[in-house]
Design a protein around this motif. Structure first.
Motif, PDB file in Angstrom:
ATOM      1  N   ILE A   9      16.444   5.773  48.166  1.00  0.00           N
ATOM      2  CA  ILE A   9      15.420   4.998  47.476  1.00  0.00           C
ATOM      3  C   ILE A   9      14.059   5.658  47.644  1.00  0.00           C
ATOM      4  CG2 ILE A   9      14.168   2.804  47.487  1.00  0.00           C
ATOM      5  CD1 ILE A   9      16.875   1.523  48.311  1.00  0.00           C
ATOM      6  N   LEU A  13      11.659   7.140  44.819  1.00  0.00           N
ATOM      7  CA  LEU A  13      10.329   6.580  44.615  1.00  0.00           C
ATOM      8  C   LEU A  13       9.248   7.631  44.669  1.00  0.00           C
ATOM      9  CD1 LEU A  13      10.544   3.313  46.658  1.00  0.00           C
ATOM     10  CD2 LEU A  13      10.711   3.656  44.213  1.00  0.00           C
ATOM     11  N   HIS A  16       8.940   8.797  41.359  1.00  0.00           N
ATOM     12  CA  HIS A  16       8.302   7.821  40.468  1.00  0.00           C
ATOM     13  C   HIS A  16       6.813   7.768  40.673  1.00  0.00           C
ATOM     14  CE1 HIS A  16      12.153   6.671  39.390  1.00  0.00           C
ATOM     15  NE2 HIS A  16      12.307   5.565  40.065  1.00  0.00           N
ATOM     16  N   PHE A  23       3.552   5.990  32.689  1.00  0.00           N
ATOM     17  CA  PHE A  23       4.288   4.968  31.941  1.00  0.00           C
ATOM     18  C   PHE A  23       3.819   3.566  32.251  1.00  0.00           C
ATOM     19  CE2 PHE A  23       6.735   5.754  35.777  1.00  0.00           C
ATOM     20  CZ  PHE A  23       7.025   4.485  36.212  1.00  0.00           C
ATOM     21  N   ALA A  39      11.057   3.752  28.369  1.00  0.00           N
ATOM     22  CA  ALA A  39       9.963   4.328  29.147  1.00  0.00           C
ATOM     23  C   ALA A  39      10.289   4.446  30.629  1.00  0.00           C
ATOM     24  CB  ALA A  39       8.710   3.473  28.979  1.00  0.00           C
ATOM     25  N   LEU A  40      11.510   4.085  31.008  1.00  0.00           N
ATOM     26  CA  LEU A  40      11.845   4.137  32.428  1.00  0.00           C
ATOM     27  C   LEU A  40      11.793   5.572  32.946  1.00  0.00           C
ATOM     28  CD1 LEU A  40      14.712   1.553  32.603  1.00  0.00           C
ATOM     29  CD2 LEU A  40      12.549   1.445  33.827  1.00  0.00           C
ATOM     30  N   PRO A  41      11.306   5.721  34.152  1.00  0.00           N
ATOM     31  CA  PRO A  41      11.162   7.070  34.690  1.00  0.00           C
ATOM     32  C   PRO A  41      12.505   7.639  35.130  1.00  0.00           C
ATOM     33  CG  PRO A  41      10.606   5.470  36.358  1.00  0.00           C
ATOM     34  CD  PRO A  41      10.902   4.696  35.101  1.00  0.00           C
ATOM     35  N   LYS A  42      12.631   8.905  35.048  1.00  0.00           N
ATOM     36  CA  LYS A  42      13.804   9.572  35.596  1.00  0.00           C
ATOM     37  C   LYS A  42      13.495   9.947  37.041  1.00  0.00           C
ATOM     38  CE  LYS A  42      15.920   9.505  31.664  1.00  0.00           C
ATOM     39  NZ  LYS A  42      15.296   8.220  31.307  1.00  0.00           N
ATOM     40  N   THR A  43      14.532  10.006  37.836  1.00  0.00           N
ATOM     41  CA  THR A  43      14.319  10.450  39.213  1.00  0.00           C
ATOM     42  C   THR A  43      13.732  11.857  39.176  1.00  0.00           C
ATOM     43  OG1 THR A  43      16.185   9.147  39.896  1.00  0.00           O
ATOM     44  CG2 THR A  43      15.427  10.798  41.441  1.00  0.00           C
TER      45      THR A  43
END
Lengths: 748, 161
Positions: A9, A13, A16, A23, A39-43
């Motif tokens: 995690i 993060l 992110h 975003f 719009a979700l972020p990619k790792t």
């Protein structure tokens, strides 16, 4: 163990974190129909990390990576007041940085020579650091401009920096910080006196809304709170003290405690008698916080209570009732001929007595500290590493020296995010207790107080009583004002927050005035609690001003404005002294925004108040209705405040909204009492707090004057209580002179 | 002491706990998931809220051994596959937190609310969230954030992407 999961995690993060602002723009997703999914972020991959390897320190606070990522340090402790976001915003502004390129990192050491104050409190952290932050930013900008001048072969004074780009407005040439960083750090460091600062009109970051830099960590559960500190080999710890402060340990069932499940060891510990450092106690270390909590419950200790507190709230009430003079023996302020105005038969004299209780800080994160004391071997010095949620790292340096003889080079102090403080985390006893356990066990120890410990061993907001009287002439003008606080002293001196100080409105400016105190010696620990003195003095005085308005049939706002007099700074050039013109401005604005004077239905009323503290002028209007069962609904609180230019608008609004709700929570149900020195409340079932269903709408308006910018952690709170009680009077004609409201039969 | 298996955030953990140890402390001190917070220990502050089979539960009141065989989700498990939950995103976007200590519990209660009620009214929010205390007084923003998040749930349900 879930190290893998947690690491995963955290790893995710960190990626992110760098991208999130691309975003997540404040307010940017409020439009209907906008869909988040795409719009979700990619790792992120490793190259997105701020590379401190290959980055350069431009100064103590700013470093820039060869990837153009900017790291700004935060030197002041974060307790929810937003300083970790607002101070770096000032740096980024002057630097000409793009906020999206900025990562904020808490300073990893306490070094006031390098970082400045490194403590937070009094709502002055922003004000006291503003200049240093501007300098750090302007210094970094200057070095980028020098680099740009070299690279573009243009005169430096024709260049500007914005959005992490140095540009030449007339030719349109530009270079990014990323392109310039390798040259920038080799440029001469400008002298502070040569720095140029932006004009307010040029600000692009200051005054905007930024989400807290730790928001992502907070909402994903990987936040950096003290209580979450985990160190390899760590034990969990607890500490049992005398139920009444000052008790000395005679004996305890240590051997029995050692046999409790999950307990590794237990100790009788001798303190130095200083409640803010180390009191006698039974220390326990175990395999989990739960095991330690359980074992604490089994402690059977004998205390010598000869020197312990015998305080009783009931006795304090009796003492206050026995004081019948309008004037006390300890004078705080006296001006004009007060005897004459009160003796004049043509003047109307009104008087009142107010009461307010002790209250607890109730920081939701209990007191805690993790400590690792390592004895020096082979001639090496002892070393202490601590992880402290504290408002003052330098404050602990002093205690480490005086109590343990440890110099700064023997200390590593990690300042942890605080789960609330409100003035509480300024003492060191929870640090010393952790140190004692680490010294004895030889291990790092995470000491956590239970909720019950955190309430019973708090440094409370002191309770008290106050008499007031006023003389009013035949023209309905206020001509005399007297206050007499019946408060608390320790060793002959008033405790922090008891009574009032001579710089408090209206004592500070009214021409014919007297303020005195009568103090009772009590031992219950007291400390700063969000806007000390002001949080009770505002209730008392701003309610009484309304009483005068009612008695004379005058408009409350108009009377207040008359009492403030001609527009002026009370002490020229000192923002901690009131500016009466600004005071009037916030009163006028709040009455306009709240619709002051409009017709209200039966059982509903508006209440006004004003207060000046912490360099802030704040006026509030509460709209309240009260039903036949004395159920109170606070519909809306309107606030007007002048704290100069706002740095982070989102944070500023949040502080005021929170202060209003905290003020309401406190006045409605909270009261700490003590008998025979023992605090009678232990947890939320005996200490009701405001829930979301009773939270009013809060409408906040700032006057961004040319006042120096200053903080908002405290000043929104004091005007709330009198605004509400004045509104109750307007609604049902009942004057509330005693807190909390539930003791007067009200509910929310 | 009992040896138990706990299913937390779709991962199985084997642990040995005291029979009376609350789930809260098993999560924090035994498993090492510290996102779930200790606030009061008597189920009155909501800082320790987790989901057990999708329902919000105060983990300070539930024994760890009673959680065996149930699906437990903590704040660390709300973001699935590295993607934040809508609530988490809105919480960041609207800068809800102040100190932030209660917010994991607030979000878990809000997530359980939205799972059953995609369009909660103010009253629904009050009912679902009254067990979660915020010492800093961020209630105004919590209410707004839940409404905002519900609009996104609504939008995605209507397939307007």
């Amino acid at each position: 163990m879930s190290d893998n999961l947690t690491n995963l995690i955290i790893k995710g993060l960190q990626g992110h974190k760098l991208d999130r602002r691309t975003f997540l723009k404040l307010g940017g997703i409020s439009g209907a129909g906008f869909v988040l999914a795409s719009a979700l972020p990619k790792t992120a991959n490793a190259t997105d990390q701020p590379s401190l390897v290959g980055s350069v320190d431009l100064n103590a606070y700013v470093s820039v990576g060869d990837d153009g990522k900017i790291v700004i340090l935060s030197g002041s402790p974060e307790m929810g007041q937003g300083i970790k976001t607002s101070l770096p915003m000032i740096v980024a502004e002057e630097m000409g940085a793009n906020w999206d390129d900025v990562t904020v990192v808490q300073t990893s050491i306490v070094d006031t020579d390098r970082y400045g104050l490194q403590w937070a409190g009094g709502s002055y952290t922003l004000n006291m650091n503003f200049e240093l932050m501007r300098q750090m930013g302007a210094m970094a900008r200057d070095m980028f401009l020098s680099a740009g001048a070299l690279l573009m072969e243009l005169p430096k004074h024709e260049l500007k920096a914005e959005n992490s780009v140095v540009f030449h407005p007339s030719s349109g040439q530009s270079r990014t910080f990323k392109e310039l960083v390798a040259i920038a750090y080799k440029q001469p460091i400008p002298a502070v006196e040569d720095l140029l600062f932006k004009e307010r009109e040029e600000y692009r970051i200051i005054g905007t809304s930024k989400s807290q830099v730790d928001s992502l960590e907070i909402v994903t559960g990987v936040g950096d709170f003290g209580i979450d500190t985990r160190v390899p080999g760590m034990l969990y710890g607890g500490y049992v003290k005398s139920p009444s402060v000052g008790g000395k340990l005679i004996s305890a069932n240590i051997d029995e405690i050692k046999r409790e499940p999950g307990v590794i060891d237990a100790y009788s510990i001798k303190g130095n008698g200083e409640p803010r450092e180390l009191m006698d106690g039974i220390g326990i270390v175990g395999t989990s916080t739960w095991a330690v909590f359980k074992a604490k419950g089994k402690v059977n200790a004998l205390w010598d209570e000869t020197q312990a507190s015998k305080d009783s709230w009931v006795d304090f009430e009796k003492f206050a009732a026995s004081v019948d003079s309008p004037t006390g023996d300890r004078e705080v302020v006296s001006r004009g001929n007060l005897e004459q105005v009160f003796a004049d038969d043509s003047n109307l004299v009104i008087d009142s007595v107010y009461e307010f209780p002790y209250v607890s800080h109730m920081c939701l994160e209990p007191m805690n500290c993790t400590a690792y004391f390592q004895e020096g071997t082979n001639g090496a010095k002892d070393h202490l590493e601590v992880w402290i949620p504290t408002q003052s790292g330098p404050g602990f340096q002093t205690v480490a020296e005086s109590v343990y003889g440890l110099s700064k080079d023997q200390l590593t102090i990690n300042i942890k995010r605080m789960g609330g403080s409100f003035g509480r985390r300024t003492s060191s006893e929870y640090v010393c207790e952790a140190i004692e356990l680490s010294k004895r066990s030889g291990k790092p120890v995470n000491l956590t107080w239970s909720r019950e410990d955190s309430i019973k061993h708090d440094y409370f907001r002191v309770g008290g009583f106050q008499k007031l009287r006023a003389a009013i002439n035949a023209d309905n003008q206020l001509v005399g004002w007297e206050e007499h606080a019946i408060g608390v002293q320790q060793k002959g001196e008033p405790v922090i927050g008891s009574g009032f100080r001579d710089n408090a409105f209206p004592l500070v400016n009214f021409p014919t005035v007297r303020g005195t105190m009568t103090l009772m010696e009590m031992n219950t620990l007291c400390g700063p609690w969000r806007a000390p003195w002001s949080n009770t003095h505002a209730f008392v005085t701003q309610s009484f001003i309304h009483e005068i308005a009612v008695a004379t049939g005058r408009d409350h706002a108009e009377l207040l404005i008359e009492m403030l007099g001609e527009p002026r700074w009370l002490k020229k050039g000192d923002i901690r002294s009131m500016n009466t013109g600004r005071a009037v401005d916030v009163i006028k604005l709040v009455t306009e925004k709240a619709g002051w004077g409009r017709e209200m239905p039966a059982g509903r009323g508006l209440g006004l108040s004003f207060y000046f503290c912490h360099a802030a002028h704040v006026a509030e209007v509460a709209e309240v209705s009260v039903d036949d069962n004395k159920k109170l609904t606070v519909h809306k609180v309107t606030v007007a405040a002048d704290v100069g230019p706002i740095v982070n608008m989102s944070g500023a609004l949040n502080q005021v909204q929170g202060a209003v709700i905290d003020g309401l929570s406190t006045m409605v149900g909270q009261k700490i009492t003590m008998e025979n020195g023992v605090i009678e409340q232990s947890n939320l079932h005996q200490y009701p707090v405001l829930r979301i269903d009773a939270a009013p709408k809060v409408d906040v308006h700032f006057i961004q004057s040319d006042n120096e910018p200053t903080g908002l952690g405290e000043p929104g709170l004091p005007p709330l209580a009198p605004a509400v009680t004045n509104a109750i009077f307007a609604a049902i004609g009942k004057r509330v002179r005693k807190m909390p409201l539930i003791d007067e039969g009200f509910t929310v | 002491m009992s040896k138990i298996k706990l299913s937390v955030n779709q991962e199985t953990f084997q642990l040995e706990v005291a029979d009376d140890m609350p789930l809260l402390w098993a999560l924090r001190d035994t498993i090492g998931l510290t996102g779930t917070k200790y606030g009061c220990g008597i189920g009155q502050c909501g800082a320790c809220t987790v989901h057990v089979n999708g329902s919000p539960v105060r983990s300070c009141l539930m024994k760890a051994i009673d959680a065996e065989g149930q699906d437990i989700t903590t704040i660390e498990g709300l973001a699935v596959g590295g993607e934040l939950d809508v609530l988490q995103r809105v919480w960041i976007d609207q800068d809800v937190a102040q100190c932030g200590y209660c917010q994991a519990g607030q979000i878990m209660s809000a997530a359980a609310l939205l799972a059953n009620n995609k369009k909660p009214s103010d009253e629904d929010i009050d009912n679902a969230m009254s067990g979660n205390y915020c010492r800093c007084g961020t209630y105004v923003r919590i209410r707004e954030a839940i409404h905002t998040a519900s609009r996104f749930y609504d939008a995605s349900r209507e397939g307007t992407s």
